[in-house]
Design a protein around this motif. Structure first.
Motif, PDB file in Angstrom:
ATOM      1  N   THR A 224       0.846  -1.188   0.000  1.00  0.00           N
ATOM      2  CA  THR A 224       0.000   0.000   0.000  1.00  0.00           C
ATOM      3  C   THR A 224       0.881   1.237   0.000  1.00  0.00           C
ATOM      4  N   CYS A 225       0.639   2.143  -0.924  1.00  0.00           N
ATOM      5  CA  CYS A 225       1.478   3.328  -1.134  1.00  0.00           C
ATOM      6  C   CYS A 225       0.838   4.520  -0.433  1.00  0.00           C
ATOM      7  N   LEU A 226       1.430   4.931   0.681  1.00  0.00           N
ATOM      8  CA  LEU A 226       0.848   5.952   1.550  1.00  0.00           C
ATOM      9  C   LEU A 226       1.217   7.361   1.084  1.00  0.00           C
ATOM     10  N   SER A 227       0.226   8.237   1.110  1.00  0.00           N
ATOM     11  CA  SER A 227       0.430   9.649   0.752  1.00  0.00           C
ATOM     12  C   SER A 227      -0.769  10.431   1.252  1.00  0.00           C
ATOM     13  N   GLY A 228      -0.708  11.741   1.102  1.00  0.00           N
ATOM     14  CA  GLY A 228      -1.862  12.561   1.451  1.00  0.00           C
ATOM     15  C   GLY A 228      -3.069  12.199   0.613  1.00  0.00           C
TER      16      GLY A 228
END
Length: 277
Positions: A224-228
């Motif tokens: 899972t690629c976390l970002s705002g």
């Protein structure tokens, strides 16, 4: 050449099983096949619909007129732009070959009632350009039985091909981060890791809820690629819920990656170490 495929095949559309293609080699000039046999890997003129992980049966034209090899596609078919080096429109990498102890002659196939009506037996030309694979043509089941009778060891090879879990990695991300995650996607693919990416797999009309949940349930790892943007994407949270449901008590499944400095949900920090891209 009696070994298992050296590289693992990759993603397969939810709409179709892995395909089985018929390729051909000029029986009067076996140099390319000899290289593929000796080195276990080579680039071949590819059917435009061949995808990584598909099975390829190689037919040798006259004077052999027989089936002697099985291969696995270890890349998707790609355009070649017909350069001097590549005189064809498309190319694919083949590897992981299996050579039959006893070849299957064209006349043997013509005399087998299970293959009655197979157009290839009437006209061997243009086999590589046919739109349907051998499963869609309705001949793979009968052909497989003939292959396994001719060489019982081939059953292990084919069963191994069929049983590979696919895809290996589910990549979860927010759409605005698409450009950022493509580098990660390509790096995984270059290292032989299978990746499921929604933009490559889902088509209009798909029941995407059902498809995505099934993919998460069957994949080997969830990244899972976390970002705002990811934090604002409700569907990303749903994908994470499904992944967390599966990962209870299972190590080495959930891999969160931070694309940028952002908040990290507590439920993730309590489960696993967070990596930075």
């Amino acid at each position: 050449m009696r070994h298992s495929p050296q590289r693992k095949p990759s993603r397969v559309s939810q709409k179709e099983e892995r395909r089985v293609w018929l390729y051909m080699v000029d029986g009067r000039n076996n140099a390319d096949l000899a290289k593929l046999d000796a080195e276990g890997f080579d680039t071949w003129r590819g059917h435009s619909n061949t995808r990584m992980g598909d099975l390829v049966l190689m037919y040798r034209t006259a004077p052999y007129s027989d089936f002697a090899y099985l291969f696995t596609a270890i890349s998707d078919t790609r355009p070649t732009y017909r350069t001097q080096r590549w005189p064809w429109k498309t190319a694919v990498d083949l590897g992981g070959g299996f050579r039959l102890r006893r070849t299957i002659k064209l006349i043997d196939l013509k005399n087998d009632r299970r293959l009655a009506g197979w157009s290839f037996l009437i006209n061997q030309r243009g086999a590589t350009s046919r739109r349907q694979d051998l499963q869609d043509q309705g001949v793979w089941r009968g052909l497989r039985k003939i292959i396994e009778i001719r060489d019982p060891d081939s059953k292990r090879y084919i069963d191994h091909w069929r049983s590979r879990q696919r895809p290996s990695v589910f990549l979860s991300y927010a759409s605005p981060d698409k450009q950022k995650i493509m580098g990660l996607y390509e790096a995984l693919r270059r290292n032989g890791i299978e990746v499921w990416l929604d933009q490559n797999e889902l088509i209009v009309g798909d029941k995407y809820n059902e498809i995505i949940r099934n993919e998460i349930a069957s994949c080997r790892a969830f990244v899972t690629c976390l970002s705002g943007h990811w934090l604002e994407r409700a569907y990303a949270q749903k994908e994470l819920d499904w992944a967390l449901d599966r990962t209870r008590g299972q190590n080495g499944f959930l891999f969160p990656v931070k694309l940028e400095n952002c908040m990290v949900p507590k439920r993730l920090t309590e489960e696993v170490q967070i990596a930075k891209l």
